[in-house]
Design an enzyme around this catalytic site. Structure first.
Site, short mmCIF file in Angstrom:
data_model
loop_
_atom_site.label_atom_id
_atom_site.label_comp_id
_atom_site.label_asym_id
_atom_site.label_seq_id
_atom_site.Cartn_x
_atom_site.Cartn_y
_atom_site.Cartn_z
N GLY A 212 25.49 19.10 0.74
CA GLY A 212 25.32 18.46 2.03
C GLY A 212 26.03 17.73 2.21
O GLY A 212 27.77 17.81 0.91
N PRO A 214 29.24 14.81 2.02
CA PRO A 214 29.46 13.95 1.19
C PRO A 214 28.95 12.34 1.33
O PRO A 214 28.40 11.44 1.82
CB PRO A 214 31.21 13.45 2.19
CG PRO A 214 31.63 14.27 2.99
CD PRO A 214 29.71 15.26 3.28
N THR A 216 26.09 12.19 -0.63
CA THR A 216 24.63 12.70 -0.97
C THR A 216 24.00 12.49 -1.78
O THR A 216 23.04 12.56 -2.05
CB THR A 216 24.02 13.10 0.24
OG1 THR A 216 25.22 14.65 -0.42
CG2 THR A 216 24.35 13.12 1.85
N GLY A 217 24.59 12.46 -3.13
CA GLY A 217 23.98 12.76 -4.49
C GLY A 217 24.42 13.66 -4.52
O GLY A 217 23.12 14.44 -6.00
N LYS A 218 25.36 14.44 -4.90
CA LYS A 218 25.35 16.58 -4.99
C LYS A 218 25.34 16.13 -6.83
O LYS A 218 24.56 16.70 -6.99
CB LYS A 218 25.98 17.28 -4.23
CG LYS A 218 25.62 17.12 -2.92
CD LYS A 218 26.47 18.72 -2.39
CE LYS A 218 27.67 18.21 -2.22
NZ LYS A 218 28.14 16.40 -1.32
N THR A 219 26.80 15.71 -6.93
CA THR A 219 27.26 15.30 -7.91
C THR A 219 26.07 14.79 -9.13
O THR A 219 25.91 14.60 -9.95
CB THR A 219 28.43 14.42 -8.61
OG1 THR A 219 29.20 15.22 -7.48
CG2 THR A 219 28.68 14.70 -9.72
N GLU A 434 32.50 -6.02 26.80
CA GLU A 434 31.25 -6.23 26.05
C GLU A 434 30.43 -6.42 27.13
O GLU A 434 29.25 -5.75 26.48
CB GLU A 434 31.59 -6.84 24.89
CG GLU A 434 33.13 -6.81 23.81
CD GLU A 434 32.62 -5.49 22.97
OE1 GLU A 434 31.70 -4.31 23.19
OE2 GLU A 434 33.62 -4.64 23.40
N HIS A 437 28.76 -3.55 28.58
CA HIS A 437 28.45 -2.86 27.57
C HIS A 437 27.15 -3.08 27.57
O HIS A 437 25.78 -3.00 27.61
CB HIS A 437 28.51 -2.40 26.25
CG HIS A 437 29.88 -1.53 26.31
ND1 HIS A 437 29.61 -0.17 26.87
CD2 HIS A 437 31.38 -1.49 25.86
CE1 HIS A 437 31.15 -0.13 26.38
NE2 HIS A 437 32.15 -1.21 26.27
N ASP A 509 35.81 4.94 24.86
CA ASP A 509 34.44 4.73 25.26
C ASP A 509 34.25 6.27 26.12
O ASP A 509 33.31 6.41 26.62
CB ASP A 509 34.09 3.56 26.27
CG ASP A 509 33.67 2.11 25.52
OD1 ASP A 509 33.54 1.99 24.87
OD2 ASP A 509 33.96 1.02 26.06
#
Ligand code: ADP
Ligand code: MG
Ligand code: ZN
Length: 619
Positions: A212, A214, A216-219, A434, A437, A509
């Site tokens: 997953g 970095p 995302t809660g693997k450790t 802006e 946009h 842009d």
């Protein structure tokens, strides 16, 4: 050999320490012996002493004379019975006759120090150093699994063994990730009651790979698994295998597995396995013998498990694409769990987990924040909560308010506001950019609703126009993407419309618009001219959020056609936006003016400004 290891480690330390100490003492003694300083006499005083018959014996070496008085002067100690004289560099013809006259015994010493002495003094420090390194590297190889470090503490094992009791987190602390937790629950159950499974001949998977992006809660998930199972947990990070000394990685692996087996059921966790588990033999990415040996050892250890051994190997990576295929073979890391970036509902629960100890003014605001944090990982959200809490504390408030979260989110996503004073003219240009946009986004049919427009410079941007998708999107239609390109070009076109020229402010842009167009043409088959064919040039990495180059397997001619199509697509979108802005010129001006006045406009302001009848009457 491995058996004596544990018991003797401490003895070896003591032994090494003692030996080193002994060497030091000898060395210092030798030094001292050669540098004992007797009292120094001047040459004149020395001759006087000779003439009064006080000197019994001297030895001459180079320009120094050392000697003994025939009888120690009254009241002096033994030490002053010797003396030292430095001979003046001029020749004294009366010197030798004087000595002979008073019958002083003369001894001459060789000019150079004895060879043995020289060797000793030259070599001892090196020997000491060598001894130190030999010992410390031996310690390093021998030691795994904790224990006292002593003076060689840097050689302490890198695998941390966490006792069952020391892991205080469980699956409750991991929000979302339901399917991963489901899979892991099964394994936890096995670790808790191995016999239940063994009796019907079920084997536990040996290895499980968590993949997953970095953060995302693997450790976190690996720790939670150990916490749930309540078994010993050995954790090591891939990069720690290959530190300091060559040849250590493999033996570390061996020791770690050995210990885990002894304490089975147990969990071994290899974090960031990609740093040792890269494809072997490519010579890429720092691939070397060391890394290969370590990887081979991991594979060998996993193959060596008995069928009913209850040791689970968890590994985590954010680069599954570089892993050696041998790792994924059945019997090794045959199970894979992909941890996705959290969806809105999961983001809300993650926020809830991390605000357990943070008092809020409004519990319901979390839903809103979750909606506004598309693409953020668990770690980002944790950081967001912290930023918000920091701001509340800084202002001496006791509860964290939605505004704090708002502030924190903008800060995390866009960077902090810059304290820059822009000239009036520059500001006006940014406002029109802006607004360009904004108007395009507002008038486009399929685009996401506008959330905020601001002309306060932040991070690298001079201004921002923020849209918020109503829900997490996974799939984009061609129409939506074309409108996206139009909106990206809106800023630059507005400048052109008002000022008749463009500025450098639109570089980003343009880059984004072109990238999007290129993907549409070459990856998503959205060009009639090229047809529904994929010509990958680069591909977005599933977890890293950046592009990785792909080998090109199409002709030069196709490449040219892709380029032409990309330009055609961007030009088409540009024309649409130009017309749209022309038609809404008065709105554009009103929006820009409002921006100059307020600097930041939120959704409601924009809607009430642009949806007012005044807007639709004119144009
Ligand atoms: P990774 O190892 O995947 O890079 P970590 O497990 O180290 O990420 O996550 C970093 C931090 O982010 C964790 O300590 C945790 O506080 C938070 N976090 C990430 N995912 C979650 C989640 N699903 N639930 C709760 N907290 C999370
Ligand atoms: Mg990690
Ligand atoms: Zn722009």
């Amino acid at each position: 050999m491995p058996d004596e290891k544990k018991v003797s480690d401490n003895d070896q330390y003591r032994h090494a320490t003692r030996l080193t100490f002994l060497f030091l003492v000898i060395y210092l003694a030798v030094q001292h012996f050669y540098s004992v300083q007797p009292q120094t006499l001047s040459y004149t005083a020395f001759k006087e002493q000779v003439a009064t018959g006080q000197i019994k014996k001297i030895s001459i070496k180079n320009e120094t004379i050392k000697g003994e008085f025939s009888s120690p002067a009254a009241g002096t100690t033994d030490q002053s019975a010797t003396f030292k004289v430095i001979l003046p560099p001029v020749d004294d013809p009366g010197f030798m006759p004087l000595l002979e006259e008073y019958e002083v015994e003369i001894e001459a010493e060789p000019t150079e120090m004895s060879v043995v002495m020289q060797l000793l003094i030259g070599i001892v420090p090196w020997l000491l150093l060598l001894a130190f390194f030999v010992y410390s590297s031996r310690m390093m190889q021998k030691k795994m699994g904790g224990g006292a470090g002593g003076m060689f503490s840097f050689s302490r094992s890198k695998a941390r063994r966490h006792a069952q009791e020391s892991i205080h987190i469980g699956f409750d602390d991991v929000a979302g990730l339901d399917h991963a937790k489901q899979d892991l629950r099964e394994i936890v159950d096995f670790l808790k009651n191995p016999d239940k499974y063994r009796s019907i001949g079920a084997k536990m998977p040996r290895g499980l790979l968590l993949m997953g992006a970095p953060g995302t809660g693997k450790t976190l998930l690996a720790k939670a698994t150990a916490g749930e199972a309540g078994v010993p947990f050995f954790s090591i990070s891939g990069s720690e295998f290959i530190e300091m000394y060559v040849g250590v990685g493999a033996s570390r692996v061996r020791d770690m597995f050995e210990q885990a087996r002894k304490e089975a059921p147990a969990i071994i966790f290899i974090d960031e396995i990609d740093s040792v588990g890269r494809v072997r033999g490519t010579g890429m990415g720092g691939g070397n013998d060391e890394q290969e040996q370590t990887l081979n050892q991991i594979l060998a250890e996993m193959d060596g498990f008995e069928a009913d051994e209850a040791v689970l190997v968890l590994a985590a990576t954010n680069r599954p694409d570089v892993l050696d295929p041998a790792l994924m073979r059945p019997g090794r890391f045959d199970r894979k769990l992909v941890l996705e970036l959290p969806e809105m509902a999961a983001r809300k629960t993650i926020l809830e987990v991390h605000t357990r100890k943070v008092p809020l003014t409004d519990e319901h605001c979390l839903k809103d924040i979750a909606a506004r944090t598309v693409g953020m990982s668990g770690a980002d959200l944790e950081n967001l909560v912290n930023e918000a809490a920091l701001r509340a504390a800084r202002d001496n408030r006791e509860r964290v308010s939605p505004e704090d979260f708002d502030y924190a989110r903008d800060r995390v996503v866009l960077g902090s506001e810059r304290e820059e004073v822009l000239g009036e003219e520059e500001k006006a240009r940014i406002a029109y950019h802006e607004a360009g946009h904004g108007i395009t986004a507002f008038r486009m049919e399929h685009s996401d609703p506008l959330r905020k427009i601001s002309i306060i410079p932040r991070g690298r941007a001079l201004g921002i126009t923020e849209q918020m998708p109503e829900e997490d999107r996974h799939n984009f239609t061609q129409e939506y993407l074309e409108e996206r390109i139009s909106i990206l070009l809106g800023g630059r076109l507005a400048e052109q419309l008002i000022y008749g020229d463009v500025s450098t402010g639109a570089a980003d842009d343009l880059k984004q618009a072109t990238l999007l167009a290129r993907r549409m043409v070459s990856q998503w088959g959205m060009s009639k001219e090229l047809g529904s064919v994929s010509f990958p040039q680069s591909e977005e990495h599933p977890f890293l959020g950046r592009d990785i180059a792909q080998p090109r397997n199409f002709s030069e001619d196709t490449l040219k056609r892709i380029d032409r199509e990309v330009v055609a697509l961007v030009t088409k979108c540009e024309a649409i936006t130009a017309t749209l802005l022309q038609e809404n010129l008065s709105d554009l001006k009103r929006l820009a003016t409002a921006l100059l006045e307020h600097e930041t406009l939120v959704e409601e302001d924009i809607v009430s400004l642009l949806a007012s009848p005044q807007a639709s009457d004119k144009h």
